[in-house]
Every structure is written in C-alpha cells, then in structure tokens.
Design an enzyme around this catalytic site. Structure first.
Site, mmCIF file in Angstrom:
data_model
loop_
_atom_site.group_PDB
_atom_site.id
_atom_site.type_symbol
_atom_site.label_atom_id
_atom_site.label_comp_id
_atom_site.label_asym_id
_atom_site.label_seq_id
_atom_site.Cartn_x
_atom_site.Cartn_y
_atom_site.Cartn_z
ATOM 1 N N CYS A 197 0.827 -1.208 0.000
ATOM 2 C CA CYS A 197 0.000 0.000 0.000
ATOM 3 C C CYS A 197 0.863 1.261 0.000
ATOM 4 C CB CYS A 197 -0.933 -0.007 1.194
ATOM 5 S SG CYS A 197 -2.058 -1.413 1.224
ATOM 6 N N SER A 473 -4.809 -0.039 11.241
ATOM 7 C CA SER A 473 -4.000 0.031 10.034
ATOM 8 C C SER A 473 -3.274 1.366 10.005
ATOM 9 C CB SER A 473 -4.902 -0.088 8.803
ATOM 10 O OG SER A 473 -4.240 0.371 7.649
#
Length: 570
Positions: A197, A473
């Site tokens: 990511c 996260s």
C-alpha cells in the site's frame, strides 16, 4: 574466499563426516567450489495472496546474483506472510500480528536447520518487515534487509487513490453518498501494480525504519515495486552481505538503543503507522534492549512532523522516492539534531557517513525541512490515564481535532462495532469502544480499518472517536486510539467501561481517561470475570498462551536477555 572455520555452515559442509550433507548439495547442482563458500540464506515472503508480495521472488534472483558475484553461495527459501488488506474486516485479521512471530520463527528455524552464515531478507506487507528484522536480530548473523517496494498510486476522477480510499468508499456507499457503480469503478483502479500500500501506512513506515535503523542500504526502500531500480538495490544488497561476513558486522552491532531512537524519530516525523509502537519494542527485545511503548512515545513528543504523506497528507511513497527518498528525511532530521549520526549501518559506515553525499531537495513538496514542520511534535503520540495505565497510541497526522470527550458505546468485538457503524446506529459525540481484541483477548490484536474507514467514509471521522485494545492500520485516520493497555482480556480498565460512561481524550497532553473514581473502577473490577474465547486449539490458542502486552511489543518469548549464546556463534 572467506575461511569457513568459524562460520555456521562448517557444520554441514566441512570434513569427511559431512559427506552425506554434501551429497545433497551435489544433487542440487552445486559444485565443490560452491560448497566451500559461505552459505547465504535469501528469504522472501513471496506469495500470491496480494500485490504486496508478488514482486519479491523476482528481486530475490537479483540478490542471488550479487551474492554469487562476491563469492558466496545463495540458498533461497520463502516464508509466509498474511496480507492485511485481504485479512481485514473478518476473523482472518486475527492471523495478521501472529504472522509476524511465525515469520521470525520460521526464518530462524530455516537458518538454524541448514546452518546458513548470513541472511538477506525481502519483505512486502506490513508484518513481514518487522518479522524478518526480528529474525535477523535474533540470529545475529550478518544480515541485510530489503523492502519489496510500494504499489503505484491508482487514478480515479483525476486524483491519486489508494486501497484506503476503497475502504472509505464502503462507508460512503453505506451512507448513500456514492453509487455501487462508482464503488466498483474505484475498486478496479485503486491498486494498479505490484507492491505494498502506497501511503505512509505500516509497510512504508517500517521500510523507513529499515533504512534509518541501519539494516537496509540507503535508498533501497524507496523505489516502487515495478521499477527496475528495485533489482539494482537487490543486487547491491546481495553483494553487500558478503562484505558484512568478511567484516563480521552483525545486526546487534547495528540495532542499538540509539538506532531504535532513530527509528522512532522517523516514524513520528513522517506521520507513520501506530503499529511501529508494537514493532520497535519487539525488535529491541530480540537484541536484549528494554525499549517499550513509553520509550517510543517519549521520542514522538520531541520530534517534528515534516511529511505530507497519506493518509494525513497528499503524497504517496512513489512521490517521496522521486523527491529524494528516505535519505532526505534522515538528512534534515540529522541536521536538526534529531538523529544519532554515529550509528553503524549495513554499508559498514555510520549514518553520518552515509549522509555526506545526500543533499536535501528544496524543490520538492513531500518533506519539509526540520525547521519548518507541520507541527513541532510527531505525527504519532502516546496517551495515558486511568483508562490506559500502560499507555495507548494515536496517529494525529492530519487530524483536525486533538481533544475529544463523549459517551462510551461498548462492543466486545469488531464485527458488532462494524455492524453498528455500517447501519449508522451511532451518533455524533460517541466514543466507540472495541475491546477483547488485544494480543491475548483476540487473540491476535486485529486491525480495525474496515470500521474506522467506514466512519470516515460517512463523514463522521471528526465527530466521533474510537478506542480499542486492538490495533489500527497505518491507513486509519480520525481520532482512533489503539493499543490500550492493559487489554480487556486481563481485566484492564477498558473491560470495565459501560455504555454512557464519559471518556476524555486529549492528544495535546497525552491523556486517555474515563470519568470514574478509583473506587468505582475497583468495584467494577471485583465483579468482572474473564471472557471465554472460541479459539481453544491451534496456532491462535498457542499464541494466546505466550503473548505479552502490547506495551512491550506483544512478544512471545524471553528474548536476548535470557540467551546463553547466539546462533551466530555455534
């Protein structure tokens, strides 16, 4: 040629009694010359679970070329990884943090079982980075870490997007703010390549750590996964490991207390993931260094926040690489006196020596100089109080509100909280409490991105807060406090809250409290009973029996303090 007389591989390759072992090597096409060279383990967390990992095997081949060129014999192997983006929002997330330990343990076992002399490790997704760094410090053989690289940004309606935008779009869709077609169109373009990511989420946070802590070559963490530059750095990492063997420079020569302080500094300066508050103490533990969440947040308090990176800012990892890479971040922090320059690195030189050829790029917009920060304190801060005696952690980078008080809405698992959010059964001013999701209670300390992203997608990110003994996260934004300790499973104060209790959060002053007297908390504790779990066998059960608190990094073994020797000296 390096003399193998003091290297671990002598136990499987030298002397008449090792003839059976050598016969296996000949079966794999190795020559006598190959067998007489140092054995270098080349481990990657390659798999086809997610884009984070699919470029790692390619890069491992480049590492092997570098090892061979410098007269070493590479021995490739893979270990597992659990990719958070796929595991998110369901029971699979219980596997995520546990995978960090399995990665470290399985790497240790492969190296011990086959007597490798050194290690080059390539990792892609969140827990695989600290997992391999932990194994390197535990084994204490010459080691080089290398990040597999970030994903390229997606483009949607003229803007750069990441997978976090998709998670947030789920909440927006549930609130009627976007159509199903728009959601489908976004999901198809958000992740256009291999790589982890792209924002300053956990993978890129720990990639920054790998360079400043000294285990990775300068610039090696920056290039996106599809770029050919990744193969160049992989090749150089393979060459460099042979120099480390020759000079006998080991991870514990590199990962010192000062190096860990450097690591915490770069996390705060870049608005990195709160998961670093788990991983840095765990890495320190492998070296026998006492470095808890308290030490991490003390660094955060005095570090300027200088990065305009997602999720709090505008840019992604690719932009940082093109602006000058992680070394420009280290450079300006060093110039400001925030980085210890005398720490050894895998180059065989100190941080300060590595920075001599680095100039801070004043034309870029991604990283500000240390004397012109977004804020004078870090993008991540610690909280304490009667609700979190051991501490808690929150990412404040990009937050509009740093103080909040409201009424508790309590949930004993993430699924129940997510159902409440997705059905919009909460209101402005609520403090959503998700408990029994800590390391022991989960078990596995799940991340809460599905829930926090849904809140943000519904436009409520600045109108409610969320606290949990679980994790977040690196892509989480809003007033979301994680790692609340002691956790609910051991009777921590978070287990004692009732709906309607007033909770006070103050990121400016580091406070997390519930408006209850000590007498009331004691009375509730006397009535509290441990909650049973559905995980009574298998890996998750084993983890729950040994894991410690998040305050110490959710560690599962005694660590270097109890060692009588290291593997490297067998």
């Amino acid at each position: 040629m390096v003399d193998k007389a003091k290297l671990p591989s002598r136990h499987v390759s030298v002397g008449p009694e090792k003839a059976p072992h050598r016969s296996f090597y000949y079966a794999m096409g190795m020559t006598e010359e190959d067998i007489n060279k140092p054995f270098v383990g080349v481990v990657s967390t390659w798999n086809e679970a997610a884009p984070c990992n699919i470029a790692l095997m390619r890069q491992a081949q480049s590492v092997k070329k570098g090892v061979k060129e410098m007269n070493g014999t590479p021995r490739e192997f893979c270990t597992i990884t659990v990719t958070d983006g796929i595991a998110m929002g369901h029971q699979g997330m219980k596997s995520s943090l546990i995978s960090r330990e399995v990665i470290a343990d399985s790497t240790e076992l492969s190296v011990r079982g086959h007597c490798y002399d050194a290690l080059v490790g390539l990792a892609g997704c969140d827990k695989s980075l600290p997992g391999l760094m932990m194994a390197m410090c535990r084994l204490n053989i010459p080691s080089v870490f290398m990040y597999g690289g970030s994903i390229l940004p997606g483009r949607y309606k003229g803007n750069d997007v990441t997978v976090v935008d998709v998670f947030e779009a789920v909440g927006k869709h549930a609130a009627g703010g976007t159509s199903e077609k728009d959601l489908t169109d976004l999901e198809k373009v958000a992740c256009p390549s291999a790589g982890a990511c792209g924002g300053q989420f956990t993978a890129n946070t720990m990639a920054c750590v790998s360079e400043v802590i000294g285990l990775a070559l300068p610039y090696s963490s920056g290039a996106p996964a599809p770029y050919e530059d990744r193969d160049k750095y992989a090749y150089e990492s393979g060459k460099q490991i042979m120099n480390l063997i020759e000079k006998n420079i080991r991870p514990r020569d590199i990962v010192t207390r000062k190096a860990l302080e450097n690591a915490a500094t770069i996390v705060a300066a870049t608005g990195g993931s709160t998961n670093a508050g788990l991983h840095l103490p765990a890495i320190a533990h492998e070296c026998g260094i006492d470095f808890s969440l308290n030490d991490v947040v003390d660094i955060f308090k005095k570090t300027p926040y200088i990065a305009d990176l997602k999720p709090g800012g505008r840019f992604v990892a690719k932009d940082l690489y093109e602006a000058g890479g992680i070394p420009i971040v280290i450079k300006t922090l060093f110039e400001g006196g925030f980085i210890h320059g005398d720490c050894m690195t895998v180059t065989g030189k100190t941080i300060a020596e590595n920075l001599k050829s680095v100039d801070f790029n004043i034309k870029q917009e991604v990283i500000r100089p240390y004397n012109n920060p977004f804020s004078s304190t870090g993008g991540v801060v610690g909280l304490k109080g009667n609700l979190a005696p051991e501490g808690a952690i929150v990412k404040v980078a990009g937050m509009e509100t740093t103080k909040f008080s409201g009424s508790a809405r309590c949930f004993d698992c993430e699924e129940d909280a997510f159902k409440c959010v997705i059905n919009e059964e909460y209101k402005e001013g609520d403090v959503i409490v998700i408990r029994y999701e800590g390391p022991k209670g989960g078990p596995g300390m799940r991340e809460m991105l599905s829930t926090t992203a849904a809140i943000s997608g519904q436009g409520m990110g600045n109108k409610v807060a969320l606290i949990t003994d679980g994790r977040f996260s690196g892509g989480t934004r809003g007033f979301c406090v994680g790692h609340v300790g002691p956790e609910a499973a051991v009777g921590g104060p978070i287990a004692l809250i009732n709906d309607g209790d007033k909770i006070i959060l103050d990121a400016d002053n580091g406070i997390l409290e519930v408006d209850l007297s000590e007498e009331e908390l004691t009375k509730r504790k006397e009535k509290w009973k441990p909650r049973k779990t559905d995980y009574n066998s298998g890996t998750l059960w084993k983890y729950a029996q040994t894991v410690g608190s998040s305050f110490k990094g959710a560690i599962t073994h005694p660590g270097a303090e109890e060692e009588t020797h290291t593997y490297a000296d067998i």
